[in-house]
Design an enzyme around this catalytic site. Structure first.
Site, PDB file in Angstrom:
ATOM      1  CB  VAL A  10      -0.937  -0.152   1.218  1.00 51.96           C
ATOM      2  CG1 VAL A  10      -1.704   1.229   1.234  1.00 51.96           C
ATOM      3  CG2 VAL A  10      -2.068  -1.050   1.126  1.00 51.96           C
ATOM      4  CG  PHE A  11       2.601   5.555  -2.824  1.00 44.43           C
ATOM      5  CD1 PHE A  11       3.669   5.109  -2.262  1.00 44.43           C
ATOM      6  CD2 PHE A  11       1.668   6.398  -2.547  1.00 44.43           C
ATOM      7  CE1 PHE A  11       4.377   6.598  -2.542  1.00 44.43           C
ATOM      8  CE2 PHE A  11       2.410   7.208  -2.618  1.00 44.43           C
ATOM      9  CZ  PHE A  11       4.221   7.389  -2.017  1.00 44.43           C
ATOM     10  CE1 TYR A  13      -3.015  10.801  -0.923  1.00 43.05           C
ATOM     11  CE2 TYR A  13      -3.136   8.887  -2.117  1.00 43.05           C
ATOM     12  CZ  TYR A  13      -3.582   9.871  -1.285  1.00 43.05           C
ATOM     13  OH  TYR A  13      -5.525   9.485  -1.685  1.00 43.05           O
ATOM     14  N   GLY A  14      -0.327  10.657   2.600  1.00 41.61           N
ATOM     15  CA  GLY A  14      -1.430  11.499   2.994  1.00 41.61           C
ATOM     16  C   GLY A  14      -0.986  11.366   5.031  1.00 41.61           C
ATOM     17  CB  SER A  15      -3.139  10.185   7.598  1.00 47.89           C
ATOM     18  OG  SER A  15      -3.834   9.476   7.280  1.00 47.89           O
ATOM     19  CD  GLU A 103      -7.175   6.399   3.229  1.00 44.91           C
ATOM     20  OE1 GLU A 103      -8.080   7.717   3.129  1.00 44.91           O
ATOM     21  OE2 GLU A 103      -6.784   6.665   4.630  1.00 44.91           O
TER      22      GLU A 103
END
Length: 208
Positions: A10-11, A13-15, A103
């Site tokens: 899993v990438f 990019y936020g929290s 999400e």
């Protein structure tokens, strides 16, 4: 050779950068090409409320963002740094459920390649990593907003997970630490604007 993600990678990019998913067995910093990271997603459930939604980042295809970037001060950015997390396959289902819930506010799961830089050369480090992307048709997507308006909303917003500005500050600091080449001019400019509001309101409080 790049990993081909035989099980869940899993990438974030936020929290997910500063609050990783559970059951991670390895992680590697990297970046995406052809995307932008913007505070263009309403947060009704974490950093705001249904009545006063905050703003959190979403990953947007560059070609999609070009349709909304009239108010964007950084129209040419298309590299997003983050972290690729490899999930323990024994807990893959549980982690997927956890992330789907976390999400849930307008994000779509996609697969994409994650890059790194070695000896000054770009190379793929993970192929087909999973990533939660906010597509423009999702109901929480707000598009491009002037930086000053965005900063003011983030400075004012509070939700069940805390102050919206705390999310911004944690993300900016985490991105700085990812790699020597890690940079996000939009994120850092927004951080500066919100800190200016901190200073302004602190000074006004002292005067009163």
């Amino acid at each position: 050779m790049p990993s081909k993600a035989p099980y869940t990678v899993v990438f974030g990019y936020g929290s997910l950068i500063f609050k990783p998913p559970p059951n991670v067995i390895s992680q590697v910093p990297g970046f995406l090409k052809g995307y932008v990271r913007r505070f263009s997603q309403k947060s009704h459930d974490h950093r705001g409320t249904p009545e006063n939604p905050g703003r959190v980042v979403t990953l947007i295809h560059k070609e999609d963002w070009d349709h909304f970037s009239a108010s964007d001060a950084f129209p040419d950015e298309d590299v997003v740094w983050g972290i690729a997390y490899t999930i323990n396959p024994l807990y893959e289902s549980e982690v997927r459920d956890y992330l789907d819930y976390r999400e849930k506010d307008g994000y779509t799961l996609e697969t994409l390649d994650v890059y790194t830089i070695e000896d000054g050369i770009e190379k793929v480090v993970v192929r087909n990593a999973y990533c939660y992307v906010g597509r423009p048709h999702n109901p929480s997507f707000v598009g491009s907003e002037p930086l000053s308006d965005l900063a003011d909303r983030i400075w004012r917003s509070v939700g069940p997970s805390g102050r919206n500005k705390g999310y911004l500050y944690q993300l900016a600091e985490s991105v700085r630490k990812l790699a020597p080449a890690s940079f996000d001019s939009h994120l850092f400019a927004l951080e500066d604007r919100v800190r200016e509001l901190d200073d302004k309101n602190s000074n006004e409080t002292r005067v009163q």
